[in-house]
Motif scaffolding. Structure first.
Motif, PDB file in Angstrom:
ATOM      1  N   ARG A  33       0.814  -1.332  -0.052  1.00 44.56           N
ATOM      2  CA  ARG A  33       0.011  -0.083  -0.091  1.00 44.56           C
ATOM      3  C   ARG A  33       0.910   1.224  -0.068  1.00 44.56           C
ATOM      4  NH1 ARG A  33      -4.864  -0.800   4.302  1.00 44.56           N
ATOM      5  NH2 ARG A  33      -5.495  -3.193   3.498  1.00 44.56           N
ATOM      6  N   ASN A  34       2.009   1.172   0.567  1.00 47.06           N
ATOM      7  CA  ASN A  34       2.774   2.390   0.831  1.00 47.06           C
ATOM      8  C   ASN A  34       3.449   2.630  -0.705  1.00 47.06           C
ATOM      9  OD1 ASN A  34       4.354   4.316   2.329  1.00 47.06           O
ATOM     10  ND2 ASN A  34       6.312   3.020   2.216  1.00 47.06           N
ATOM     11  N   THR A  35       4.020   1.609  -1.319  1.00 48.93           N
ATOM     12  CA  THR A  35       4.592   1.551  -2.516  1.00 48.93           C
ATOM     13  C   THR A  35       3.582   2.326  -3.425  1.00 48.93           C
ATOM     14  OG1 THR A  35       5.900   0.037  -1.993  1.00 48.93           O
ATOM     15  CG2 THR A  35       5.815   0.634  -4.154  1.00 48.93           C
ATOM     16  N   MET A  36       2.405   1.818  -3.417  1.00 49.58           N
ATOM     17  CA  MET A  36       1.193   2.185  -4.227  1.00 49.58           C
ATOM     18  C   MET A  36       0.950   3.670  -4.220  1.00 49.58           C
ATOM     19  SD  MET A  36      -0.953   1.384  -6.818  1.00 49.58           S
ATOM     20  CE  MET A  36      -2.443   0.941  -7.357  1.00 49.58           C
ATOM     21  N   THR A  37       0.889   4.175  -2.840  1.00 53.04           N
ATOM     22  CA  THR A  37       0.713   5.478  -2.577  1.00 53.04           C
ATOM     23  C   THR A  37       1.776   6.379  -3.169  1.00 53.04           C
ATOM     24  OG1 THR A  37      -0.393   4.982  -0.496  1.00 53.04           O
ATOM     25  CG2 THR A  37       0.361   7.160  -0.918  1.00 53.04           C
ATOM     26  N   LYS A  38       2.994   5.973  -3.045  1.00 53.02           N
ATOM     27  CA  LYS A  38       4.061   6.588  -3.489  1.00 53.02           C
ATOM     28  C   LYS A  38       4.117   6.648  -5.226  1.00 53.02           C
ATOM     29  CE  LYS A  38       7.444   5.662   0.057  1.00 53.02           C
ATOM     30  NZ  LYS A  38       8.914   4.989   0.723  1.00 53.02           N
ATOM     31  N   VAL A  39       3.638   5.729  -5.744  1.00 52.84           N
ATOM     32  CA  VAL A  39       3.706   5.667  -7.020  1.00 52.84           C
ATOM     33  C   VAL A  39       2.513   6.479  -7.654  1.00 52.84           C
ATOM     34  CG1 VAL A  39       3.115   4.076  -9.160  1.00 52.84           C
ATOM     35  CG2 VAL A  39       4.675   3.451  -7.366  1.00 52.84           C
ATOM     36  N   GLN A  40       1.387   6.666  -7.000  1.00 54.63           N
ATOM     37  CA  GLN A  40       0.310   7.387  -7.326  1.00 54.63           C
ATOM     38  C   GLN A  40       0.745   8.886  -7.244  1.00 54.63           C
ATOM     39  OE1 GLN A  40      -3.048   4.371  -5.540  1.00 54.63           O
ATOM     40  NE2 GLN A  40      -3.284   6.513  -5.516  1.00 54.63           N
ATOM     41  N   SER A  41       1.748   9.229  -6.401  1.00 56.59           N
ATOM     42  CA  SER A  41       2.200  10.649  -6.400  1.00 56.59           C
ATOM     43  C   SER A  41       3.145  10.949  -7.106  1.00 56.59           C
ATOM     44  CB  SER A  41       2.476  11.087  -4.851  1.00 56.59           C
ATOM     45  OG  SER A  41       1.493  10.596  -4.005  1.00 56.59           O
ATOM     46  N   ASP A  42       4.220   9.900  -7.521  1.00 51.67           N
ATOM     47  CA  ASP A  42       5.123  10.157  -8.382  1.00 51.67           C
ATOM     48  C   ASP A  42       5.623   8.788  -8.840  1.00 51.67           C
ATOM     49  OD1 ASP A  42       7.678  10.919  -9.502  1.00 51.67           O
ATOM     50  OD2 ASP A  42       8.684  11.352  -7.615  1.00 51.67           O
ATOM     51  N   VAL A  43       5.472   8.785 -10.436  1.00 48.02           N
ATOM     52  CA  VAL A  43       5.619   7.377 -11.082  1.00 48.02           C
ATOM     53  C   VAL A  43       7.288   7.182 -11.097  1.00 48.02           C
ATOM     54  CG1 VAL A  43       3.559   7.581 -12.422  1.00 48.02           C
ATOM     55  CG2 VAL A  43       5.561   8.708 -13.149  1.00 48.02           C
ATOM     56  N   ASN A  44       7.775   8.025 -10.608  1.00 46.40           N
ATOM     57  CA  ASN A  44       9.567   7.959 -11.048  1.00 46.40           C
ATOM     58  C   ASN A  44      10.005   6.857  -9.935  1.00 46.40           C
ATOM     59  OD1 ASN A  44      10.151   9.628 -13.156  1.00 46.40           O
ATOM     60  ND2 ASN A  44       9.985  11.347 -11.830  1.00 46.40           N
ATOM     61  N   VAL A  45       9.102   6.685  -8.928  1.00 43.73           N
ATOM     62  CA  VAL A  45       9.475   5.776  -7.731  1.00 43.73           C
ATOM     63  C   VAL A  45       9.809   4.485  -8.331  1.00 43.73           C
ATOM     64  CG1 VAL A  45       8.538   4.594  -5.821  1.00 43.73           C
ATOM     65  CG2 VAL A  45       8.284   6.938  -6.054  1.00 43.73           C
ATOM     66  N   ILE A  46       9.070   4.028  -9.305  1.00 47.28           N
ATOM     67  CA  ILE A  46       9.191   2.652 -10.028  1.00 47.28           C
ATOM     68  C   ILE A  46       9.863   2.506 -11.532  1.00 47.28           C
ATOM     69  CG2 ILE A  46       7.671   1.448  -8.689  1.00 47.28           C
ATOM     70  CD1 ILE A  46       5.707   1.472 -10.868  1.00 47.28           C
ATOM     71  N   MET A  47      10.318   3.917 -12.043  1.00 49.05           N
ATOM     72  CA  MET A  47      10.631   3.995 -13.501  1.00 49.05           C
ATOM     73  C   MET A  47      11.998   3.152 -13.548  1.00 49.05           C
ATOM     74  SD  MET A  47       8.139   5.245 -15.435  1.00 49.05           S
ATOM     75  CE  MET A  47       9.190   5.339 -16.829  1.00 49.05           C
ATOM     76  N   ASN A  48      11.963   2.437 -14.537  1.00 48.41           N
ATOM     77  CA  ASN A  48      13.135   1.608 -14.813  1.00 48.41           C
ATOM     78  C   ASN A  48      13.467   0.540 -13.807  1.00 48.41           C
ATOM     79  OD1 ASN A  48      13.937   3.066 -17.099  1.00 48.41           O
ATOM     80  ND2 ASN A  48      14.548   4.789 -15.980  1.00 48.41           N
ATOM     81  N   LYS A  49      12.577   0.206 -13.023  1.00 48.78           N
ATOM     82  CA  LYS A  49      12.893  -0.654 -11.875  1.00 48.78           C
ATOM     83  C   LYS A  49      12.314  -2.129 -12.714  1.00 48.78           C
ATOM     84  CE  LYS A  49      13.843   1.788  -8.384  1.00 48.78           C
ATOM     85  NZ  LYS A  49      14.966   1.865  -7.733  1.00 48.78           N
ATOM     86  N   SER A  50      12.866  -3.305 -12.198  1.00 49.00           N
ATOM     87  CA  SER A  50      12.861  -4.450 -12.764  1.00 49.00           C
ATOM     88  C   SER A  50      11.215  -5.127 -12.112  1.00 49.00           C
ATOM     89  CB  SER A  50      13.706  -5.486 -11.975  1.00 49.00           C
ATOM     90  OG  SER A  50      13.616  -5.654 -10.741  1.00 49.00           O
ATOM     91  N   TYR A  51      10.964  -5.902 -13.122  1.00 52.23           N
ATOM     92  CA  TYR A  51       9.570  -6.920 -12.798  1.00 52.23           C
ATOM     93  C   TYR A  51       9.725  -7.263 -11.402  1.00 52.23           C
ATOM     94  CZ  TYR A  51       6.585 -10.883 -13.522  1.00 52.23           C
ATOM     95  OH  TYR A  51       5.463 -11.739 -13.502  1.00 52.23           O
ATOM     96  N   ASP A  52      10.769  -7.894 -10.888  1.00 48.65           N
ATOM     97  CA  ASP A  52      10.992  -8.538  -9.720  1.00 48.65           C
ATOM     98  C   ASP A  52      10.780  -7.278  -8.693  1.00 48.65           C
ATOM     99  OD1 ASP A  52      11.136 -10.812 -10.615  1.00 48.65           O
ATOM    100  OD2 ASP A  52      13.150 -11.032 -10.422  1.00 48.65           O
ATOM    101  N   TYR A  53      11.204  -6.117  -8.948  1.00 43.64           N
ATOM    102  CA  TYR A  53      11.259  -5.174  -7.882  1.00 43.64           C
ATOM    103  C   TYR A  53       9.376  -4.565  -7.658  1.00 43.64           C
ATOM    104  CZ  TYR A  53      11.683  -0.541  -5.842  1.00 43.64           C
ATOM    105  OH  TYR A  53      11.217   0.520  -4.907  1.00 43.64           O
ATOM    106  N   VAL A  54       8.726  -4.702  -8.629  1.00 42.89           N
ATOM    107  CA  VAL A  54       7.347  -4.202  -8.783  1.00 42.89           C
ATOM    108  C   VAL A  54       6.759  -5.298  -7.997  1.00 42.89           C
ATOM    109  CG1 VAL A  54       5.377  -3.737 -10.144  1.00 42.89           C
ATOM    110  CG2 VAL A  54       7.721  -3.111 -11.045  1.00 42.89           C
ATOM    111  N   LEU A  55       6.954  -6.431  -8.167  1.00 39.71           N
ATOM    112  CA  LEU A  55       6.333  -7.492  -7.311  1.00 39.71           C
ATOM    113  C   LEU A  55       6.518  -7.515  -6.052  1.00 39.71           C
ATOM    114  CD1 LEU A  55       6.306 -10.766  -9.873  1.00 39.71           C
ATOM    115  CD2 LEU A  55       4.722  -9.146  -9.571  1.00 39.71           C
ATOM    116  N   GLN A  56       7.629  -7.492  -5.666  1.00 35.22           N
ATOM    117  CA  GLN A  56       8.314  -7.445  -4.138  1.00 35.22           C
ATOM    118  C   GLN A  56       7.532  -6.235  -3.512  1.00 35.22           C
ATOM    119  OE1 GLN A  56      12.428  -7.982  -4.534  1.00 35.22           O
ATOM    120  NE2 GLN A  56      12.450  -9.852  -5.322  1.00 35.22           N
TER     121      GLN A  56
END
Length: 244
Positions: free
Chosen positions: A37-60
């Motif tokens: 939930r915390n990661t989702m909130t961060k991504v909703q505010s700033d997509v750069n949080v996960i840009m260029n991150k790996s598939y595994d990073y997103v799942l984890q």
């Protein structure tokens, strides 16, 4: 109607292939709900949080998505409009161009807000993040620019009760509206859905029954054009042999 049946048969191997890829989600060591939930909130505010991150990073960090969406390039898909031009080799020329993960958005009190995050992946890295309509999702809008077909693989789906399926009378649904099949599907979630850009657009829902049995239903303009119960064990075995 014959060419639609050909299209359905063509797409089933790709659905199993896509399923093999997304199946690894269940074996990942995903984070706890609070971190997700915390990661989702961060991504909703700033997509750069996960840009260029790996598939595994997103799942984890965000957990399993609602669905994994694959954009496909099917060579000579327009040929399926003309039965005389269809050949066996057309059945095998399918390329997965890209994939994306769909995550529904939630409000602060963890209720669905009607939208979703679509996280596009290229070469196993997050390449784009966009907000889309979750309640009335149009997967055609999420397709890769070069794609002419898309498959959605759902992580949470329901199996149909085989007792509700009269295989001998399935053809009686052809030509009827999509909601006429509710007596069989009982509003349950399908395991796969497919959209193909051919003949003005074809939608296909694939419901799990049990083991490797599936109910496959194709629609055009909300009208049922193909319906059949299929056993996919031989197809799955052939694909597994080729990817090992």
């Amino acid at each position: 109607m014959k060419y639609i049946k050909k299209l359905v048969i063509m797409m089933i191997p790709v659905m199993f292939l896509a399923g093999c890829s997304s199946a690894s989600i269940d074996t990942k060591n995903v984070s706890k709900e609070a971190i997700e939930r915390n990661t989702m909130t961060k991504v909703q505010s700033d997509v750069n949080v996960i840009m260029n991150k790996s598939y595994d990073y997103v799942l984890q960090n965000m957990g399993s998505p609602y669905s994994t969406i694959y954009s496909l390039k099917v060579d000579n898909i327009d040929k399926f409009k003309n039965l005389k031009e269809i050949s066996d080799k057309d059945m095998n020329n399918v390329e997965i161009l890209s994939e994306g993960l769909l995550y529904p958005k939630y409000t602060s009190d963890y209720k669905l807000d009607g939208s979703a995050l679509y996280i596009a992946l290229k070469d196993d890295k997050v390449s784009e993040v966009e907000t889309c309509d979750f309640k009335n999702l149009d997967v055609a809008l999420l397709m890769d620019e070069e794609a002419n077909a898309v498959i959605s693989v759902y992580n949470d789906y329901n199996s149909l009760n085989e007792n509700n399926i009269d295989k001998d009378n399935l053809d009686t649904y052809i030509g009827k509206e999509k909601n006429s099949i509710s007596s069989i599907t009982k509003n349950k979630k399908c395991q796969y859905s497919v959209y193909i850009e051919a003949d003005g657009g074809i939608d296909i829902d694939i419901y799990n029954i049990k083991d490797s049995n599936f109910l496959v239903i194709a629609y055009k303009n909300n009208e049922i054009t193909y319906i059949a119960q299929r056993d996919g064990r031989k197809i799955a075995a052939a694909i597994q042999k080729n990817i090992n």
